[in-house]
Design a protein around this motif. Structure first.
Motif, PDB file in Angstrom:
ATOM      1  N   VAL A  73      11.011  54.325  58.422  1.00  0.00           N
ATOM      2  CA  VAL A  73      10.349  53.741  59.309  1.00  0.00           C
ATOM      3  C   VAL A  73       9.224  52.785  58.578  1.00  0.00           C
ATOM      4  CG1 VAL A  73      10.601  55.202  61.233  1.00  0.00           C
ATOM      5  CG2 VAL A  73       8.440  55.272  59.853  1.00  0.00           C
ATOM      6  N   ARG A  74       9.218  51.304  59.163  1.00  0.00           N
ATOM      7  CA  ARG A  74       8.103  50.294  58.656  1.00  0.00           C
ATOM      8  C   ARG A  74       7.003  50.230  59.756  1.00  0.00           C
ATOM      9  NH1 ARG A  74       9.966  49.044  53.813  1.00  0.00           N
ATOM     10  NH2 ARG A  74      12.199  49.227  53.317  1.00  0.00           N
ATOM     11  N   VAL A  75       6.033  50.033  59.242  1.00  0.00           N
ATOM     12  CA  VAL A  75       4.834  49.490  60.204  1.00  0.00           C
ATOM     13  C   VAL A  75       4.789  48.068  60.408  1.00  0.00           C
ATOM     14  CG1 VAL A  75       2.254  49.435  60.539  1.00  0.00           C
ATOM     15  CG2 VAL A  75       3.498  51.554  59.463  1.00  0.00           C
ATOM     16  N   VAL A 128       4.946  51.037  64.896  1.00  0.00           N
ATOM     17  CA  VAL A 128       6.224  51.096  64.213  1.00  0.00           C
ATOM     18  C   VAL A 128       7.171  50.169  64.621  1.00  0.00           C
ATOM     19  CG1 VAL A 128       8.223  52.199  63.601  1.00  0.00           C
ATOM     20  CG2 VAL A 128       6.110  53.405  63.456  1.00  0.00           C
ATOM     21  N   ASP A 129       7.970  49.195  63.775  1.00  0.00           N
ATOM     22  CA  ASP A 129       8.723  48.354  63.925  1.00  0.00           C
ATOM     23  C   ASP A 129      10.182  48.939  64.379  1.00  0.00           C
ATOM     24  OD1 ASP A 129      10.479  46.153  64.051  1.00  0.00           O
ATOM     25  OD2 ASP A 129      10.116  45.471  62.103  1.00  0.00           O
ATOM     26  N   ASP A 168       9.293  60.834  67.221  1.00  0.00           N
ATOM     27  CA  ASP A 168       8.472  59.627  67.155  1.00  0.00           C
ATOM     28  C   ASP A 168       7.066  59.751  67.266  1.00  0.00           C
ATOM     29  OD1 ASP A 168       8.915  59.849  69.785  1.00  0.00           O
ATOM     30  OD2 ASP A 168       9.695  57.836  70.280  1.00  0.00           O
ATOM     31  N   GLU A 220       0.871  53.171  56.937  1.00  0.00           N
ATOM     32  CA  GLU A 220       1.932  54.042  56.320  1.00  0.00           C
ATOM     33  C   GLU A 220       1.049  55.044  55.392  1.00  0.00           C
ATOM     34  OE1 GLU A 220       5.074  51.792  54.195  1.00  0.00           O
ATOM     35  OE2 GLU A 220       5.435  50.400  55.921  1.00  0.00           O
TER      36      GLU A 220
END
Length: 281
Positions: free
Chosen positions: A43-45, A52-53, A151, A254
């Protein structure tokens, strides 16, 4: 009432066996599933650190929810329930998650459609209230769901639903046994001191832990058959429930990058670094 469900709905299920015989008052179970970012995805912020994106990333059924679906199917195969209904709250694409549950073997699905982000905006209390309305309509003998979603990791929806319904609840189930009279259920839970067994009257809420079972795969032929199974679509706003978030996410970051290891020449130097640098002694 603004609810899409009629209060006069009959609480008993009438279905027909392969031989055409009517089965009156047969038990049914509801299984709640959630669409989340796939567990294998890094996951990426978002750049603004608000969330989260989730755009253009692989989404799948929450692993704990898969286990709950599998347990419902096993209870059906043992003859404890006659119908398994999958329910999911989410956007249009949440229908894909429900199709997976149908392909695994669920009989029909209910999609509660919302544009709210299900990892932050649609929070456990709102989900529990929506599920309680579905429970009032369908009159299931039990509600199955994962103990948590990967999530949000809240682990609250099952307990909140049980509280709203005034039903008993067993969380983190590692085994489920329905009594011969089908009026109670015994659930084993893994706790710090060993295995805890709980016996509860039905109806009840049960949340699944990782060791409850190994979910089956949805085969391609079953995925094709799932497209023909009924899926009811309802707008979350039509329930007349206050869905606004009770918690505000201030910032998402992150985790810090892991520092490299260091070599030491002897035990004394190791102890010194553990005291002065790591500060764990």
């Amino acid at each position: 009432s603004s609810s899409p469900f009629c209060r006069g709905h009959k609480p008993h299920l009438t279905i027909r066996s392969p031989g055409g015989h009517s089965l009156l008052g047969a038990m049914r179970a509801l299984v709640a599933v959630k669409r989340v970012v796939d567990y294998a995805v890094k996951v990426r912020v978002k750049p603004d650190k608000t969330a989260v994106d989730i755009d253009s990333v692989k989404m799948s059924m929450n692993p704990f929810c898969e286990i709950a679906v599998e347990e419902g199917l096993r209870l059906k195969e043992k003859g404890h329930i006659a119908e398994l209904i999958a329910v999911c709250c989410g956007p249009d694409k949440a229908a894909e998650t429900l199709r997976q549950a149908l392909a695994m073997g669920a009989d029909r699905a209910i999609h509660i459609k919302t544009s709210m982000r299900t990892d932050q905006e649609l929070q456990p209390l709102a989900v529990a209230k929506l599920l309680s309305k579905v429970v009032e309509k369908e009159s299931p003998t039990m509600v199955l769901m994962g103990k948590q979603a990967i999530d949000g990791d809240s682990g609250q929806t099952g307990s909140m639903l049980a509280g709203l319904m005034s039903w008993p609840q067993a969380g983190s189930a590692s085994s489920v046994e329905v009594s011969s009279g089908k009026d109670s259920v015994t659930v084993a839970r893994e706790v710090d001191s060993g295995i805890q067994e709980l016996k509860m009257p039905l109806p009840a809420v049960i949340t699944a832990d990782l060791r409850l079972n190994e979910p089956r795969y949805a085969t391609l032929p079953n995925l094709m058959k799932a497209k023909k199974k009924p899926m009811e679509v309802l707008d979350a706003e039509s329930f007349g429930i206050d869905l606004k978030p009770r918690l505000e996410v201030i910032k998402v970051e992150e985790p810090p990058a892991r520092a490299g290891g260091k070599k030491v020449d002897n035990v004394d130097e190791l102890l010194d670094k553990l005291r002065s640098e790591a500060k764990v002694l």
